[in-house]
Motif scaffolding. Structure first.
Motif, PDB file in Angstrom:
ATOM      1  N   ILE A  23      46.281  48.527  37.489  1.00 49.79           N
ATOM      2  CA  ILE A  23      46.294  48.096  39.010  1.00 49.79           C
ATOM      3  C   ILE A  23      44.721  48.787  39.630  1.00 49.79           C
ATOM      4  O   ILE A  23      44.596  49.842  38.976  1.00 49.79           O
ATOM      5  CB  ILE A  23      46.601  48.913  40.320  1.00 49.79           C
ATOM      6  N   SER A  24      43.490  47.876  40.182  1.00 41.80           N
ATOM      7  CA  SER A  24      42.815  48.088  40.651  1.00 41.80           C
ATOM      8  C   SER A  24      42.474  47.644  41.759  1.00 41.80           C
ATOM      9  O   SER A  24      42.225  46.448  42.137  1.00 41.80           O
ATOM     10  CB  SER A  24      41.846  48.288  39.921  1.00 41.80           C
ATOM     11  N   LEU A  25      42.866  48.170  43.162  1.00 42.39           N
ATOM     12  CA  LEU A  25      42.099  47.528  44.204  1.00 42.39           C
ATOM     13  C   LEU A  25      41.268  47.829  44.952  1.00 42.39           C
ATOM     14  O   LEU A  25      40.690  49.114  44.973  1.00 42.39           O
ATOM     15  CB  LEU A  25      43.987  47.634  45.571  1.00 42.39           C
ATOM     16  N   THR A  26      40.253  47.237  46.052  1.00 44.10           N
ATOM     17  CA  THR A  26      39.303  47.610  46.478  1.00 44.10           C
ATOM     18  C   THR A  26      39.570  47.797  47.799  1.00 44.10           C
ATOM     19  O   THR A  26      39.905  47.292  48.683  1.00 44.10           O
ATOM     20  CB  THR A  26      37.928  46.618  46.526  1.00 44.10           C
ATOM     21  N   ASP A  27      38.904  49.233  47.877  1.00 40.00           N
ATOM     22  CA  ASP A  27      39.205  49.530  49.545  1.00 40.00           C
ATOM     23  C   ASP A  27      38.601  48.844  50.383  1.00 40.00           C
ATOM     24  O   ASP A  27      38.797  48.498  51.487  1.00 40.00           O
ATOM     25  CB  ASP A  27      38.828  51.115  49.656  1.00 40.00           C
ATOM     26  N   SER A  28      37.258  48.054  50.290  1.00 38.98           N
ATOM     27  CA  SER A  28      36.626  47.310  51.327  1.00 38.98           C
ATOM     28  C   SER A  28      37.389  46.140  51.931  1.00 38.98           C
ATOM     29  O   SER A  28      37.217  44.931  52.732  1.00 38.98           O
ATOM     30  CB  SER A  28      35.929  47.310  50.773  1.00 38.98           C
ATOM     31  N   GLY A  29      38.608  45.997  50.408  1.00 37.77           N
ATOM     32  CA  GLY A  29      39.378  44.798  50.564  1.00 37.77           C
ATOM     33  C   GLY A  29      39.048  43.201  49.577  1.00 37.77           C
ATOM     34  O   GLY A  29      37.709  43.251  49.230  1.00 37.77           O
ATOM     35  N   SER A  33      42.090  45.132  37.105  1.00 35.74           N
ATOM     36  CA  SER A  33      40.043  45.551  37.082  1.00 35.74           C
ATOM     37  C   SER A  33      39.358  44.796  37.629  1.00 35.74           C
ATOM     38  O   SER A  33      39.806  43.843  36.689  1.00 35.74           O
ATOM     39  CB  SER A  33      40.229  46.631  35.929  1.00 35.74           C
ATOM     40  N   SER A  34      38.592  44.728  38.355  1.00 34.10           N
ATOM     41  CA  SER A  34      37.726  43.737  38.778  1.00 34.10           C
ATOM     42  C   SER A  34      38.490  42.161  39.015  1.00 34.10           C
ATOM     43  O   SER A  34      37.635  41.914  38.712  1.00 34.10           O
ATOM     44  CB  SER A  34      36.326  43.896  37.559  1.00 34.10           C
TER      45      SER A  34
END
Length: 191
Positions: free
Chosen positions: A108-114, A68-69
């Motif tokens: 788990i926390s992945l940013t869709d924009s990369g 996260s973050s």
């Protein structure tokens, strides 16, 4: 002549490095969610050990940028055999994996924009030369798609390729983890 043999052996032992620790790599990232569940929140990361040596304890490594973050995500205290995989999933059994190959981490926390994603020795605060680096600029992911009904993972074409290069990655569409060939599903390499 007999005196030169011990000298050659001594020189060879200096020139050949001792056995290095096995160094696993990230081979697939479901940053947009899992294609088989079609859920944008079922994210996972596949880790592969390409070395001849087994890894005794994955807790000696962290995933930077996966929490996260962008926080570091600790790995479990499990081993990883040579040429074997581990799926770090935020949803149990998505994609399906047996207990030896899947571990759930709700962090788990992945940013869709990369974003920058790295597999590093524990205690590492930033991605550096000791890490397997994926998407080093933190810009758009090199591959994958987040379109509902057509989600794709980002899959490394060859575990020996530099993960920091766009050309090392392609779209993946897993259907049967740990059994299908690399390039279409997590958990197995082409023969």
């Amino acid at each position: 002549m007999q005196r030169s043999l011990p000298l050659l052996v001594a020189l060879a032992s200096v020139m050949v490095p001792g056995s290095a620790a096995a160094r696993p790599v990230i081979t697939e990232v479901a940053w947009a969610g899992d294609p088989t569940s079609n859920s944008g929140t079922d994210e996972w990361i596949e880790i592969f050990n390409p070395d001849a040596l087994a890894i005794c304890d994955l807790s000696e490594l962290v995933l930077l940028g996966a929490g996260s973050s962008g926080a570091a995500l600790a790995l479990p205290a499990v081993g990883l055999a040579s040429n074997d995989f581990l799926l770090v999933q935020n949803t149990a059994n998505v994609p399906p994996a047996d207990a030896a190959h899947g571990v759930v981490s709700s962090s788990i926390s992945l940013t869709d924009s990369g974003e920058v994603l790295c597999l590093c020795p524990a205690g590492t605060a930033t991605c550096d030369a000791t890490c397997d680096v994926v998407n080093p600029a933190g810009a758009a992911w090199f591959a994958g798609a987040s379109t509902s009904g057509a989600r794709k993972t980002m899959e490394r074409l060859d575990p020996t390729n530099d993960g920091a290069l766009d050309a090392s990655w392609a779209d993946g569409t897993p259907a049967s983890p740990l059994t299908a060939s690399f390039g279409s599903a997590p958990g197995n390499l082409d023969a």
